[in-house]
Motif scaffolding. Structure first.
Motif, PDB file in Angstrom:
ATOM      1  N   ASP A 284       0.713  -1.104   0.099  1.00 68.47           N
ATOM      2  CA  ASP A 284      -0.052   0.049  -0.139  1.00 68.47           C
ATOM      3  C   ASP A 284       0.893   1.410   0.049  1.00 68.47           C
ATOM      4  OD1 ASP A 284       0.868  -0.404   2.712  1.00 68.47           O
ATOM      5  OD2 ASP A 284      -1.146   0.035   3.659  1.00 68.47           O
ATOM      6  N   ARG A 285       2.079   1.158  -0.572  1.00 64.64           N
ATOM      7  CA  ARG A 285       2.973   2.268  -0.335  1.00 64.64           C
ATOM      8  C   ARG A 285       2.497   3.548  -1.421  1.00 64.64           C
ATOM      9  NH1 ARG A 285       5.633  -1.194  -3.594  1.00 64.64           N
ATOM     10  NH2 ARG A 285       6.402  -0.489  -5.555  1.00 64.64           N
ATOM     11  N   HIS A 286       1.872   3.142  -2.369  1.00 66.49           N
ATOM     12  CA  HIS A 286       1.266   4.032  -3.490  1.00 66.49           C
ATOM     13  C   HIS A 286      -0.342   4.741  -3.273  1.00 66.49           C
ATOM     14  CE1 HIS A 286       4.768   4.221  -5.596  1.00 66.49           C
ATOM     15  NE2 HIS A 286       4.692   2.835  -5.792  1.00 66.49           N
ATOM     16  N   SER A 287      -0.873   3.775  -2.205  1.00 63.57           N
ATOM     17  CA  SER A 287      -2.166   3.836  -1.993  1.00 63.57           C
ATOM     18  C   SER A 287      -2.607   4.300  -0.428  1.00 63.57           C
ATOM     19  CB  SER A 287      -3.147   2.738  -2.453  1.00 63.57           C
ATOM     20  OG  SER A 287      -2.702   1.675  -1.317  1.00 63.57           O
ATOM     21  N   TYR A 288      -1.716   4.195   0.451  1.00 63.93           N
ATOM     22  CA  TYR A 288      -1.961   4.745   1.614  1.00 63.93           C
ATOM     23  C   TYR A 288      -0.647   5.640   2.320  1.00 63.93           C
ATOM     24  CZ  TYR A 288      -2.688   4.597   6.727  1.00 63.93           C
ATOM     25  OH  TYR A 288      -2.775   4.928   8.187  1.00 63.93           O
ATOM     26  N   CYS A 289      -1.260   6.701   2.763  1.00 63.69           N
ATOM     27  CA  CYS A 289      -0.340   7.528   3.862  1.00 63.69           C
ATOM     28  C   CYS A 289      -1.109   8.638   4.369  1.00 63.69           C
ATOM     29  CB  CYS A 289       0.240   8.528   2.561  1.00 63.69           C
ATOM     30  SG  CYS A 289       1.681   9.615   3.458  1.00 63.69           S
ATOM     31  N   PRO A 290      -0.653   8.386   5.965  1.00 61.84           N
ATOM     32  CA  PRO A 290      -1.343   9.316   7.039  1.00 61.84           C
ATOM     33  C   PRO A 290      -1.143  10.786   6.498  1.00 61.84           C
ATOM     34  CG  PRO A 290      -0.260   7.537   7.959  1.00 61.84           C
ATOM     35  CD  PRO A 290       0.293   7.644   6.667  1.00 61.84           C
ATOM     36  N   ALA A 291      -1.969  11.704   6.815  1.00 58.53           N
ATOM     37  CA  ALA A 291      -1.750  13.068   6.535  1.00 58.53           C
ATOM     38  C   ALA A 291      -1.515  13.959   7.967  1.00 58.53           C
ATOM     39  CB  ALA A 291      -2.826  13.623   5.684  1.00 58.53           C
ATOM     40  N   GLY A 292      -0.651  14.814   8.032  1.00 52.54           N
ATOM     41  CA  GLY A 292      -0.358  15.441   9.228  1.00 52.54           C
ATOM     42  C   GLY A 292      -1.217  16.827   9.131  1.00 52.54           C
ATOM     43  N   PRO A 293      -1.254  17.826   9.622  1.00 54.68           N
ATOM     44  CA  PRO A 293      -2.029  18.892   9.715  1.00 54.68           C
ATOM     45  C   PRO A 293      -1.457  19.826   8.638  1.00 54.68           C
ATOM     46  CG  PRO A 293      -0.575  18.844  11.847  1.00 54.68           C
ATOM     47  CD  PRO A 293      -0.463  17.689  11.253  1.00 54.68           C
ATOM     48  N   GLY A 294       0.007  19.745   8.298  1.00 55.78           N
ATOM     49  CA  GLY A 294       0.293  20.619   7.225  1.00 55.78           C
ATOM     50  C   GLY A 294      -0.252  20.046   5.925  1.00 55.78           C
ATOM     51  N   ALA A 295      -0.107  18.971   5.683  1.00 53.85           N
ATOM     52  CA  ALA A 295      -0.815  18.157   4.625  1.00 53.85           C
ATOM     53  C   ALA A 295      -2.207  18.577   4.297  1.00 53.85           C
ATOM     54  CB  ALA A 295      -0.478  16.704   4.525  1.00 53.85           C
ATOM     55  N   LEU A 296      -3.123  18.260   5.485  1.00 53.44           N
ATOM     56  CA  LEU A 296      -4.393  18.568   5.618  1.00 53.44           C
ATOM     57  C   LEU A 296      -4.765  19.906   5.037  1.00 53.44           C
ATOM     58  CD1 LEU A 296      -5.481  16.409   8.587  1.00 53.44           C
ATOM     59  CD2 LEU A 296      -5.665  15.872   6.076  1.00 53.44           C
ATOM     60  N   GLU A 297      -3.923  20.770   5.748  1.00 54.74           N
ATOM     61  CA  GLU A 297      -4.258  22.320   5.363  1.00 54.74           C
ATOM     62  C   GLU A 297      -3.863  22.584   3.768  1.00 54.74           C
ATOM     63  OE1 GLU A 297      -5.502  26.268   5.786  1.00 54.74           O
ATOM     64  OE2 GLU A 297      -5.718  24.460   7.150  1.00 54.74           O
ATOM     65  N   GLY A 298      -2.940  22.139   3.111  1.00 52.01           N
ATOM     66  CA  GLY A 298      -2.508  22.098   1.821  1.00 52.01           C
ATOM     67  C   GLY A 298      -3.819  21.487   1.032  1.00 52.01           C
ATOM     68  N   LEU A 299      -4.141  20.285   1.346  1.00 49.52           N
ATOM     69  CA  LEU A 299      -5.181  19.818   0.687  1.00 49.52           C
ATOM     70  C   LEU A 299      -6.448  20.746   0.560  1.00 49.52           C
ATOM     71  CD1 LEU A 299      -4.722  16.091   1.322  1.00 49.52           C
ATOM     72  CD2 LEU A 299      -4.351  17.045  -0.718  1.00 49.52           C
ATOM     73  N   ARG A 300      -6.885  20.986   1.912  1.00 45.48           N
ATOM     74  CA  ARG A 300      -7.895  21.908   2.035  1.00 45.48           C
ATOM     75  C   ARG A 300      -7.625  23.327   0.773  1.00 45.48           C
ATOM     76  NH1 ARG A 300      -6.996  21.046   7.443  1.00 45.48           N
ATOM     77  NH2 ARG A 300      -8.436  19.378   8.266  1.00 45.48           N
ATOM     78  N   LEU A 301      -6.534  23.873   0.796  1.00 47.79           N
ATOM     79  CA  LEU A 301      -6.276  24.987   0.087  1.00 47.79           C
ATOM     80  C   LEU A 301      -6.625  24.727  -1.429  1.00 47.79           C
ATOM     81  CD1 LEU A 301      -3.292  26.616   2.020  1.00 47.79           C
ATOM     82  CD2 LEU A 301      -5.892  27.528   1.618  1.00 47.79           C
ATOM     83  N   ILE A 302      -6.048  23.354  -1.773  1.00 45.43           N
ATOM     84  CA  ILE A 302      -5.827  23.193  -3.128  1.00 45.43           C
ATOM     85  C   ILE A 302      -7.447  22.745  -3.700  1.00 45.43           C
ATOM     86  CG2 ILE A 302      -5.415  21.217  -4.824  1.00 45.43           C
ATOM     87  CD1 ILE A 302      -2.415  20.992  -3.136  1.00 45.43           C
ATOM     88  N   CYS A 303      -8.229  22.028  -2.675  1.00 51.19           N
ATOM     89  CA  CYS A 303      -9.464  21.711  -3.193  1.00 51.19           C
ATOM     90  C   CYS A 303     -10.585  22.693  -2.933  1.00 51.19           C
ATOM     91  CB  CYS A 303      -9.976  20.327  -2.214  1.00 51.19           C
ATOM     92  SG  CYS A 303      -8.852  19.127  -2.708  1.00 51.19           S
ATOM     93  N   GLY A 304     -10.089  23.872  -2.398  1.00 51.66           N
ATOM     94  CA  GLY A 304     -11.036  24.951  -2.071  1.00 51.66           C
ATOM     95  C   GLY A 304     -11.957  24.776  -0.673  1.00 51.66           C
ATOM     96  N   CYS A 305     -11.628  23.841   0.159  1.00 51.68           N
ATOM     97  CA  CYS A 305     -12.393  23.737   1.269  1.00 51.68           C
ATOM     98  C   CYS A 305     -12.055  24.594   2.276  1.00 51.68           C
ATOM     99  CB  CYS A 305     -12.181  22.393   1.764  1.00 51.68           C
ATOM    100  SG  CYS A 305     -12.525  20.967   0.531  1.00 51.68           S
ATOM    101  N   ARG A 306     -12.946  25.025   2.977  1.00 53.16           N
ATOM    102  CA  ARG A 306     -13.047  26.018   3.964  1.00 53.16           C
ATOM    103  C   ARG A 306     -13.276  25.129   5.201  1.00 53.16           C
ATOM    104  NH1 ARG A 306     -11.870  30.861   2.684  1.00 53.16           N
ATOM    105  NH2 ARG A 306     -12.552  31.748   0.512  1.00 53.16           N
ATOM    106  N   VAL A 307     -12.305  25.232   6.354  1.00 56.28           N
ATOM    107  CA  VAL A 307     -12.845  24.661   7.477  1.00 56.28           C
ATOM    108  C   VAL A 307     -12.792  25.682   8.971  1.00 56.28           C
ATOM    109  CG1 VAL A 307     -11.944  23.170   9.405  1.00 56.28           C
ATOM    110  CG2 VAL A 307     -11.726  22.523   6.815  1.00 56.28           C
ATOM    111  N   HIS A 308     -13.769  25.805   9.416  1.00 51.30           N
ATOM    112  CA  HIS A 308     -13.841  26.797  10.566  1.00 51.30           C
ATOM    113  C   HIS A 308     -13.014  26.256  11.655  1.00 51.30           C
ATOM    114  CE1 HIS A 308     -16.594  29.236   8.072  1.00 51.30           C
ATOM    115  NE2 HIS A 308     -17.337  28.173   7.994  1.00 51.30           N
ATOM    116  N   LYS A 309     -12.203  26.919  12.260  1.00 48.30           N
ATOM    117  CA  LYS A 309     -11.462  26.481  13.522  1.00 48.30           C
ATOM    118  C   LYS A 309     -12.438  26.634  14.455  1.00 48.30           C
ATOM    119  CE  LYS A 309      -7.028  26.752  11.659  1.00 48.30           C
ATOM    120  NZ  LYS A 309      -5.934  26.032  11.796  1.00 48.30           N
ATOM    121  N   ARG A 310     -12.495  25.826  15.653  1.00 48.98           N
ATOM    122  CA  ARG A 310     -13.127  25.875  16.859  1.00 48.98           C
ATOM    123  C   ARG A 310     -12.395  26.513  17.769  1.00 48.98           C
ATOM    124  NH1 ARG A 310     -15.924  19.994  16.811  1.00 48.98           N
ATOM    125  NH2 ARG A 310     -16.119  20.037  14.566  1.00 48.98           N
TER     126      ARG A 310
END
Length: 102
Positions: A76-102
């Motif tokens: 699963d080296r090409h199909s599985y990878c945990p994402a840290g907070p920086g990667a998640l934020e980058g994905l949100r920016l690329i995908c145009g997702c907005r997440v409201h911080k609590r």
């Protein structure tokens, strides 16, 4: 040193999860064990999910005898990878997702 102690306590579970099945190993099982350790996972909806430190350690372990056959035998080296907070934020920016911080 409490983290190192916990890591040593889990070393046999980590090695067991990395054993080959049908000639190939998998990252996900190892990451799920690491996620239970402090700093290696995050709580989401009552579950522990692997995070940045789990990803970093498991990527290093792929190049050790822990993963028999090395990186090329990890299924699963090409199909599985945990994402840290920086990667998640980058994905949100690329995908145009907005997440409201609590």
């Amino acid at each position: 040193f409490q983290l190192i102690d916990k890591l040593w306590q889990d070393c046999y579970n980590i090695l067991s999860a990395a054993l080959p099945r049908a000639g190939q190993t998998e990252l996900q099982g190892v990451c799920e064990i690491l996620a239970e350790l402090p700093f290696f996972g995050n709580s989401e909806d009552g579950l522990r999910v692997p995070g940045f430190f789990a990803k970093e350690l498991v990527q290093d372990l792929m190049d050790t005898p822990v993963f028999k056959g090395g990186r090329q035998c990890v299924k699963d080296r090409h199909s599985y990878c945990p994402a840290g907070p920086g990667a998640l934020e980058g994905l949100r920016l690329i995908c145009g997702c907005r997440v409201h911080k609590r």
